[in-house]
Design a protein around this motif. Structure first.
Motif, short mmCIF file in Angstrom:
data_model
loop_
_atom_site.label_atom_id
_atom_site.label_comp_id
_atom_site.label_asym_id
_atom_site.label_seq_id
_atom_site.Cartn_x
_atom_site.Cartn_y
_atom_site.Cartn_z
N LEU A 184 22.07 0.89 6.65
CA LEU A 184 21.18 1.85 7.29
C LEU A 184 21.96 2.74 8.26
CD1 LEU A 184 17.97 -0.18 8.21
CD2 LEU A 184 18.28 1.41 6.30
N PRO A 185 21.62 4.03 8.35
CA PRO A 185 22.17 4.86 9.42
C PRO A 185 21.71 4.32 10.78
CG PRO A 185 21.09 6.20 7.73
CD PRO A 185 20.74 4.78 7.44
N ARG A 186 22.44 4.65 11.81
CA ARG A 186 22.16 4.09 13.14
C ARG A 186 20.72 4.33 13.57
NH1 ARG A 186 25.29 6.99 15.75
NH2 ARG A 186 27.20 5.78 15.63
N ALA A 187 20.20 5.56 13.38
CA ALA A 187 18.85 5.88 13.84
C ALA A 187 17.79 5.04 13.13
CB ALA A 187 18.57 7.37 13.64
N GLN A 188 17.94 4.85 11.81
CA GLN A 188 16.96 4.05 11.08
C GLN A 188 17.10 2.56 11.39
OE1 GLN A 188 15.88 4.87 7.07
NE2 GLN A 188 16.60 6.99 7.13
N ALA A 189 18.32 2.12 11.62
CA ALA A 189 18.52 0.72 12.04
C ALA A 189 17.86 0.48 13.39
CB ALA A 189 20.01 0.41 12.10
N ALA A 190 17.97 1.46 14.30
CA ALA A 190 17.36 1.33 15.62
C ALA A 190 15.83 1.33 15.51
CB ALA A 190 17.83 2.44 16.53
#
Length: 242
Positions: A184-190
């Motif tokens: 996942l990209p950082r924003a979606q992981a967050a």
């Protein structure tokens, strides 16, 4: 507990609950460093409620959408509805599944790990959290989206969250790192991490409230104002950090 302590610890809870730096670890280290007494259970309950209000205020639309999709899936007995509803229903299912490991760890192991909540242990585990974040940044591929998430991915992130029962292992840090390692990209992981934090924060607050009720812990003089200040500090700062 005076108002300065309540404000500082409320801000600390609000910031460290969502920043990937471990709220449990900092709530051990900072009072120890400043020579303060450990906050009473009543205060812990209130600042947890503050961060719960923060995450629900920020993500209420998301949760409403997810719950509606989940209700539709239950009524139709199928996840295959409209494309958007299917994605939301699956995401809700994955959040439920991912919450199970941490819930079991909290119920079965919390009392054991409370005994090792000492400054040296917390400091060492904070370094472990830092290592996880560095490793995930260097190894992440960012080649997937939440739409491609699977039950295996959700269980992996949930297992990472279960390790946050250790004082100093950040719940948001471990789950963001695990999400990034699953592509996942950082924003979606967050986003997945913060949504996953909602039932865990709710469950932790409910357990502490039950312990408080069963323990019949009395409020000290002036404690009511400190509880309100701690709650508001945690809520405002938690919202800002999300």
């Amino acid at each position: 507990m005076d108002l300065i302590e309540a404000i500082v610890l409320g801000i600390l809870q609000g910031a460290t609950e969502f920043l990937p730096i471990s709220s449990s670890g900092h709530l051990v280290l900072v009072p120890w460093w400043l020579g303060w007494d450990d906050p009473p259970l009543t205060f812990d309950v209130m600042v947890h409620l503050g961060t719960l209000v923060a995450v629900l205020t920020f993500f209420w639309r998301d949760w409403l959408t997810l719950l509606r999709a989940g209700w539709t899936a239950l009524k139709t007995r199928s996840l295959h509805n409209s494309s958007d509803q299917e994605l939301d229903a699956r995401l809700l299912l994955y959040l439920v599944v991912a919450s199970i490991p941490a819930a079991l760890a909290g119920l079965l192991l919390e009392s054991s790990f409370e005994e090792i909540s000492t400054p040296p242990v917390v400091a060492a585990l904070l370094l472990v959290t830092a290592g996880l974040l560095v490793y995930s940044e260097r190894r992440a591929t960012s080649n997937r989206t939440l739409g491609s998430f699977t039950l295996r991915d959700a269980l992996t992130v949930g297992a990472a969250q279960a390790f946050a029962i250790l004082p100093g292992i950040s719940s948001s840090g471990s789950t963001i790192a695990a999400g990034m390692m699953r592509g996942l990209p950082r924003a979606q992981a967050a986003r997945f991490s913060f949504l996953l934090g909602t039932p865990i924060i709710m469950g932790a607050g409910a357990k502490q409230a039950l312990d408080l009720i069963l323990g019949n812990e009395p409020l000290g003089d002036g404690m009511a104002l400190a509880l309100v200040v701690g709650f508001l500090s945690a809520a405002v700062v938690g919202y800002a950090c999300i």
